[in-house]
Design an enzyme around this catalytic site. Sequence first.
Site, short mmCIF file in Angstrom:
data_model
loop_
_atom_site.label_atom_id
_atom_site.label_comp_id
_atom_site.label_asym_id
_atom_site.label_seq_id
_atom_site.Cartn_x
_atom_site.Cartn_y
_atom_site.Cartn_z
N LYS A 1 1.02 -1.19 0.08
CA LYS A 1 -0.01 -0.01 -0.02
C LYS A 1 0.84 1.20 0.00
CE LYS A 1 -4.57 0.65 0.55
NZ LYS A 1 -5.61 -0.20 -0.04
N ASP B 1 -6.86 4.17 -4.54
CA ASP B 1 -7.51 4.05 -3.44
C ASP B 1 -8.26 5.28 -3.25
OD1 ASP B 1 -7.37 1.69 -1.20
OD2 ASP B 1 -7.03 3.57 -0.34
N1 GLU Z 1 -7.45 -0.19 -2.95
C1 GLU Z 1 -8.11 -1.32 -3.39
C2 GLU Z 1 -8.02 -2.17 -2.20
O1 GLU Z 1 -7.86 -1.67 -1.13
C3 GLU Z 1 -7.71 -1.92 -4.77
C4 GLU Z 1 -6.17 -2.55 -4.72
C5 GLU Z 1 -5.72 -2.91 -5.82
O2 GLU Z 1 -6.52 -3.26 -7.05
O3 GLU Z 1 -4.44 -3.37 -6.08
O4 GLU Z 1 -8.42 -3.29 -2.17
#
Ligand code: GLU
Length: 418
Positions: A109, A149
């Site tokens: 993240k 996100d």
């Molecule tokens: N931000 C989204 C999550 O928290 C998607 C992350 C992604 O697709 O890599 O799951």
Amino acid sequence: MSADAFSLAKERFFRYTEKMGLDRRFPGQSMPEHLTEPDRSVEVRISLKRDDGSVQVCRGYRVQFNDDRGPYKGGIRFHPVVDLAEVKALAFWMYMKTAVVDIPFGGAKGGVAVDYPALSLAEKERLTKRYATVLVDELGSERDIPAPDVNTSAREMAWIMDVWRLIHGRYQRGIVTGKPVAMGGSLGRETATGRGVVFAIEEAAKQIRLDLRGATAAIQGFGNVGSSTARFLAEAGVRVTAVSDVAGAVRDPRGLDIAALRRHAAETGGVAGFPGGEPLDREDLFAEPVDILVPAALEHAITENNAGRIRARLIAEGANGPTTSEAAHILQQRGVTVIPDILCNAGGVTVSYFEWVQNRQEFYWTAEKVDAELRQVMARASREVFAEAARHDCCLREAAYRIAIERVATAAAARGVQ
Ligand code: GLU
């Protein structure tokens, strides 16, 4: 001082690993510690040149938590409350999430602590590109793959892709997911998290014998996840009677017109003042007399202070980490079924995986195929989690973690330590 999000996430995790006897099953391997120690945490300075010529200095982060099951994968959020502990918790949940739905990624993240919506378009582009430039060596389609996100979208992914292409001198589509369809993004990715939340709700409704036709729902948060969940719930015959966002809340017991509410929010920046409903106190949304409650905003929305007021039978965690441990305990005692975040909102990363697959093959799927494949993944994972919960007589969260932990520990042990 209250414990940070990551310490709390670890505490919960160790309770599960202890019950599973992980130390006994993988002797001498310090497995619980291996699984909760991030592989790499990067903290960087992001200097943003403002339109008036001044410079604003922000903190940026990327945590690559674990890649035992595949490349690091996870979104980037731009929000004032972002800090290292939060990004670590979110990266940790990402790799649990990819394991629950069994897609071949690890977890990561990233984020920047900044009031992103307040920036001009040019400032947004400079900030995103600066972030991507500073971290460019960390990224790669077989290394670490960002996605949208909170406060980021296809636009930011295109900017990141542009930086990577300029620096590396070649086009690599799988460097990010959630990018514009015109640059190799997948159909259905933008709405995938909401779509997946509704697939998970459909599976859970079968299990708890809740008829969705005529059922009611309240949704906290009306960004990408909240608004698409509202839309798909309405399409499934659910009456969405209350919605909130950062600035306000509205309700209509007869069911809000979601298409009109989405238009209103797009035009005015929020749900407040929507003529098709009456204003509601944001905190009172949790006490609405509905069947389904969907927290779809930030962490720690459901706490010991409001868990007792919740009247829903089913909670679907569209957000990451919306329920504190104390609140989870209260809800369990009250017999409320909670579809945990690492299962419930995994539709986004699942379609990210489909996008990555399409990019590797340079062969693109129809929207129908994306939805059908997503439904299969969410339904299978949901059934596995319900079966695990029945087997161990535990809540769905513990069941989801048990499945994820089993998968990541098996991969970690197979890989060995050097
Ligand atoms: N931000 C989204 C999550 O928290 C998607 C992350 C992604 O697709 O890599 O799951």
